[in-house]
Scaffold this motif. Structure first.
Motif, PDB file in Angstrom:
ATOM      1  N   SER A   1      18.799   1.349 -35.319  1.00  0.00           N
ATOM      2  CA  SER A   1      17.773   1.455 -34.272  1.00  0.00           C
ATOM      3  C   SER A   1      18.332   2.336 -33.160  1.00  0.00           C
ATOM      4  O   SER A   1      19.516   2.655 -33.139  1.00  0.00           O
ATOM      5  N   GLY A   2      17.454   2.742 -32.272  1.00  0.00           N
ATOM      6  CA  GLY A   2      17.865   3.648 -31.204  1.00  0.00           C
ATOM      7  C   GLY A   2      17.702   5.097 -31.631  1.00  0.00           C
ATOM      8  O   GLY A   2      17.216   5.377 -32.741  1.00  0.00           O
ATOM      9  N   SER A   3      18.114   6.008 -30.757  1.00  0.00           N
ATOM     10  CA  SER A   3      17.916   7.421 -31.085  1.00  0.00           C
ATOM     11  C   SER A   3      19.030   8.291 -30.509  1.00  0.00           C
ATOM     12  O   SER A   3      19.722   7.901 -29.562  1.00  0.00           O
ATOM     13  N   ILE A   4      19.185   9.443 -31.132  1.00  0.00           N
ATOM     14  CA  ILE A   4      20.079  10.480 -30.616  1.00  0.00           C
ATOM     15  C   ILE A   4      19.237  11.751 -30.542  1.00  0.00           C
ATOM     16  O   ILE A   4      18.817  12.286 -31.579  1.00  0.00           O
ATOM     17  N   LEU A   5      18.923  12.186 -29.343  1.00  0.00           N
ATOM     18  CA  LEU A   5      18.001  13.303 -29.175  1.00  0.00           C
ATOM     19  C   LEU A   5      18.645  14.435 -28.386  1.00  0.00           C
ATOM     20  O   LEU A   5      19.518  14.216 -27.545  1.00  0.00           O
ATOM     21  N   MET A   6      18.176  15.630 -28.677  1.00  0.00           N
ATOM     22  CA  MET A   6      18.567  16.788 -27.871  1.00  0.00           C
ATOM     23  C   MET A   6      17.259  17.498 -27.498  1.00  0.00           C
ATOM     24  O   MET A   6      16.479  17.861 -28.392  1.00  0.00           O
ATOM     25  N   GLY A   7      17.024  17.649 -26.212  1.00  0.00           N
ATOM     26  CA  GLY A   7      15.757  18.227 -25.743  1.00  0.00           C
ATOM     27  C   GLY A   7      14.585  17.374 -26.187  1.00  0.00           C
ATOM     28  O   GLY A   7      13.507  17.902 -26.494  1.00  0.00           O
ATOM     29  N   GLY A   8      14.806  16.054 -26.261  1.00  0.00           N
ATOM     30  CA  GLY A   8      13.734  15.116 -26.629  1.00  0.00           C
ATOM     31  C   GLY A   8      13.458  15.047 -28.124  1.00  0.00           C
ATOM     32  O   GLY A   8      12.546  14.343 -28.561  1.00  0.00           O
ATOM     33  N   LYS A   9      14.220  15.798 -28.923  1.00  0.00           N
ATOM     34  CA  LYS A   9      13.957  15.798 -30.379  1.00  0.00           C
ATOM     35  C   LYS A   9      15.215  15.396 -31.152  1.00  0.00           C
ATOM     36  O   LYS A   9      16.330  15.663 -30.682  1.00  0.00           O
ATOM     37  N   PRO A  10      15.015  14.799 -32.352  1.00  0.00           N
ATOM     38  CA  PRO A  10      16.187  14.485 -33.178  1.00  0.00           C
ATOM     39  C   PRO A  10      16.920  15.784 -33.559  1.00  0.00           C
ATOM     40  O   PRO A  10      16.292  16.830 -33.700  1.00  0.00           O
ATOM     41  N   ILE A  11      18.211  15.676 -33.714  1.00  0.00           N
ATOM     42  CA  ILE A  11      19.008  16.869 -34.044  1.00  0.00           C
ATOM     43  C   ILE A  11      19.002  17.084 -35.560  1.00  0.00           C
ATOM     44  O   ILE A  11      19.188  16.137 -36.333  1.00  0.00           O
ATOM     45  N   LYS A  12      18.769  18.340 -35.949  1.00  0.00           N
ATOM     46  CA  LYS A  12      18.759  18.644 -37.398  1.00  0.00           C
ATOM     47  C   LYS A  12      20.102  19.243 -37.798  1.00  0.00           C
ATOM     48  O   LYS A  12      20.754  19.892 -36.982  1.00  0.00           O
TER      49      LYS A  12
ATOM     50  N   ASP B   1      21.391  18.564 -23.432  1.00  0.00           N
ATOM     51  CA  ASP B   1      22.199  17.344 -23.425  1.00  0.00           C
ATOM     52  C   ASP B   1      21.860  16.519 -24.660  1.00  0.00           C
ATOM     53  O   ASP B   1      20.721  16.523 -25.133  1.00  0.00           O
ATOM     54  N   ILE B   2      22.866  15.823 -25.148  1.00  0.00           N
ATOM     55  CA  ILE B   2      22.618  14.923 -26.287  1.00  0.00           C
ATOM     56  C   ILE B   2      22.502  13.514 -25.702  1.00  0.00           C
ATOM     57  O   ILE B   2      23.464  12.994 -25.128  1.00  0.00           O
ATOM     58  N   VAL B   3      21.308  12.954 -25.866  1.00  0.00           N
ATOM     59  CA  VAL B   3      21.041  11.663 -25.226  1.00  0.00           C
ATOM     60  C   VAL B   3      21.022  10.560 -26.300  1.00  0.00           C
ATOM     61  O   VAL B   3      20.178  10.574 -27.202  1.00  0.00           O
ATOM     62  N   ILE B   4      21.966   9.651 -26.155  1.00  0.00           N
ATOM     63  CA  ILE B   4      22.045   8.524 -27.103  1.00  0.00           C
ATOM     64  C   ILE B   4      21.454   7.302 -26.412  1.00  0.00           C
ATOM     65  O   ILE B   4      21.928   6.902 -25.353  1.00  0.00           O
ATOM     66  N   THR B   5      20.420   6.737 -27.041  1.00  0.00           N
ATOM     67  CA  THR B   5      19.725   5.624 -26.404  1.00  0.00           C
ATOM     68  C   THR B   5      19.604   4.435 -27.360  1.00  0.00           C
ATOM     69  O   THR B   5      19.111   4.598 -28.487  1.00  0.00           O
ATOM     70  N   GLY B   6      20.050   3.279 -26.929  1.00  0.00           N
ATOM     71  CA  GLY B   6      19.889   2.017 -27.684  1.00  0.00           C
ATOM     72  C   GLY B   6      20.421   2.101 -29.106  1.00  0.00           C
ATOM     73  O   GLY B   6      19.835   1.534 -30.040  1.00  0.00           O
ATOM     74  N   LEU B   7      21.532   2.803 -29.256  1.00  0.00           N
ATOM     75  CA  LEU B   7      22.055   3.047 -30.606  1.00  0.00           C
ATOM     76  C   LEU B   7      22.633   1.771 -31.220  1.00  0.00           C
ATOM     77  O   LEU B   7      23.467   1.097 -30.628  1.00  0.00           O
TER      78      LEU B   7
END
Lengths: 213, 395
Positions: A63-74, A9-15
């Motif tokens: 600020s905030g993050s976009i993560l997949m499996g807890g890591k930033p997407i490359k 899942d792609i988790v967008i948090t506090g973007l």
């Protein structure tokens, strides 16, 4: 809820993102589920491309993050289909398709194997030695999509893929992406303000007032 | 990304945009081929001059330096000059051969009569009182080494004898004035008193008026280096033989070329940098594409370094070939003519040779070409960033 916790899942948090003194995203949260065909829509300049770029790791959020499996997407974990199906005119079609493999460290043998498979799947074997300006628009679309999945990514991002296309071509592109989505585990995220795309998406997200709704 | 892939992609950029690459290479190449052309000819000219000058000195470059003009009381001491000569000899791997000494003697009564006759006939002629005798410690005359050879002259050539045919008797009389080495007068006052003279001038009846230490160089490059170093200072220095004008010509040509050449190199470098920056800017969309599909800045830098260095190398090959071939062509047609002109002008035997050669400044031109390429890469480094990536992809 169970699906929301999936590994890819792609988790967008506090973007949060400000662009040219305009707030594009203000503390936005959103989850793009694994193997979803998501259509991101909204008015022009609302931040659709910016969101795709941030998912692909090409732009950084303020600020905030976009993560997949807890890591930033490359960038190597995504396949990007650009508006206008952009290809490098100095390289032939085979090299254009191979580029993501070259940049992401795939060995030459492996690249040639993937190229062979993809060119047969997309029916472009006879144009591999051609230059981009020697192929048709339809062929360019297929080449771009073949390039996008060359590295076997988990996510396909398509920025306004139907822009400037007539209805028949737009439908062909969307169909191609849909077939790809159906036959693989890919998550497909497309940005478009074209109503046609709505019928292909499994989910529609609207960007409005700095939020993803 | 492997280095080989970067090189492959860079080379593909050159070969796929043939017209664009060719235009850039020709633009840059034409400018630098002019520089290569003139530098190769200049080097050949220099070699021709210096090799010719060696003919008068038996294969060695002989240079005299400094001055000890007793007439003007400028000389501190001969021993001080010798000390300086020894230092130079060590520095430039030369041999200190002793000193050229110039003596003056009173003219004979017959000679004085001729001088007075000329002064009566020509208003602007100042009759000379002395004969000047130059004693060389060691020189070659027609390939034969002679020690303490000497020549005599009655000062400057009057301007009016430059009209050939009109004053044949004067021409004959002064014909030896500027050919110090090629003549050894049969009988001079100095020779007459040779047995009684210790040849160091001090105990001789002839009045010593001038002393110049002489250095002999087996290596022409050392001679040139010595000449250039001392020529720029106030020290008077000159080669021995009929080649003074040659060295002076070389100095003028060198000064001219180094000034004009430096300006041309700067202009060429600026044009080259702008040409290449334009090429990189035209690739802005492709750079954005590469970055968005996984290329790291160093990958893109690798591709475009190959691209630019490849273009620089092509421009270099073009310049060397175009400049070199033009120089050979020019030399083949004109070498004999130039040798004749120089031989007549400098009254010495200048051989006909190929008027091309190597000069260290050719390396400077090569460096300038690659410097331009590297400068262009540095100035376009911001293209490697992800800034405005969407806009660049839509261009």
């Amino acid at each position: 809820m169970e699906k929301n916790s999936s590994k890819n899942d792609i988790v967008i948090t506090g973007l949060r993102k400000i662009y040219n003194n305009k707030i594009i995203f203000k503390n936005t949260n959103y989850i793009i589920n694994e193997h979803e065909f998501l259509l991101i829509t909204g008015e022009s300049g609302v931040g659709k491309t910016t969101l795709l770029n941030m998912i692909a790791g090409l732009e950084k959020p303020d600020s905030g993050s976009i993560l997949m499996g807890g890591k930033p997407i490359k960038p190597c974990e995504t396949g990007y289909v650009f508006q206008g199906f952009y290809l490098d005119n100095s390289l032939d079609i085979s090299k254009n398709i191979e580029l993501p493999g070259i940049f992401c460290g795939a060995k030459k043998n492996e690249r040639l194997k993937r190229l062979d498979i993809l060119s047969r799947i997309f029916g472009i074997t006879d144009i591999l030695d051609n230059k981009p300006n020697e192929i048709s628009g339809g062929q360019a679309e297929r080449v771009c999509i073949a390039r996008a999945i060359f590295n076997n990514p988990k996510i396909i991002l398509a920025d306004e893929p139907t822009n400037n296309l007539d209805r028949a071509n737009a439908e062909r592109v969307l169909k191609l992406l849909k077939i790809l989505w159906e036959k693989t585990e890919l998550t497909v995220v497309i940005s478009s303000h074209d109503d046609l795309a709505k019928s292909y998406a499994t989910k529609i997200a609207i960007i409005k007032g700095g939020e993803i709704l | 990304m492997m280095l080989i892939d970067a090189i492959t992609l860079g080379v593909k950029k050159i070969t796929s945009h043939k017209k664009r690459s060719l235009m850039s290479v020709i633009t840059v190449g034409v400018l630098f081929s002019l520089l290569f052309f003139s530098t190769i000819l200049y080097a050949g000219f220099k070699n021709l001059l210096f090799e010719s000058s060696l003919g008068a000195t038996g294969g060695e470059a002989i240079l005299a330096f400094g001055q000890c003009d007793f007439n003007e009381d400028k000389c501190s001491s001969v021993s001080e000059m010798r000390e300086q000569a020894e230092l130079y000899a060590k520095k430039y791997q030369a041999d200190f051969k002793g000193e050229i000494k110039i003596y003056k003697t009173q003219l004979t009564d017959d000679e004085k009569a001729i001088q007075n006759a000329m002064a009566n006939q020509y208003q602007d002629y100042h009759p000379q009182e002395y004969r000047y005798i130059t004693v060389f410690p060691e020189i070659f005359i027609d390939g034969i080494k002679k020690k303490n050879a000497h020549s005599a002259s009655i000062e400057e050539i009057p301007s009016f004898i430059k009209n050939p045919g009109e004053f044949n008797f004067l021409e004959l009389m002064f014909s030896n004035v500027n050919k110090q080495i090629s003549i050894v007068p049969p009988e001079t006052d100095l020779q007459k008193q040779k047995s009684a003279c210790a040849m160091d001038g001090d105990s001789c009846n002839n009045e010593l008026v001038f002393v110049r230490p002489v250095l002999s160089f087996k290596n022409i490059d050392n001679a040139i280096a010595f000449y250039e170093e001392n020529n720029s200072a106030e020290t008077i220095i000159e080669p021995i033989g009929n080649v003074i004008s040659i060295y002076n010509s070389y100095g003028i040509v060198k000064k001219l070329l180094s000034t004009v050449g430096t300006i041309l190199v700067i202009i060429s470098v600026v044009i080259m940098v702008f040409t290449f920056i334009k090429l990189i800017n035209e690739e802005s969309s492709n750079i954005a594409l590469y970055r968005s599909i996984g290329a790291k800045p160093r990958d893109v830098f690798g591709i475009f370094s190959t691209y630019i260095i490849g273009l620089c190398s092509s421009a270099l090959v073009f310049s060397v070939l175009a400049g070199g071939i033009s120089a050979i062509f020019y030399s083949t047609i004109n070498a004999s003519k130039i040798s004749d002109i120089l031989s007549q002008t400098y009254m010495t035997d200048i051989q006909t040779g190929i008027l091309i050669g190597f000069d260290p400044s050719l390396i400077f031109l090569v460096v300038a070409i690659y410097f331009s390429g590297v400068t262009c890469l540095i100035l376009t480094i911001d293209q490697l960033s992800l800034k405005n990536i969407s806009k660049r992809l839509k261009q």
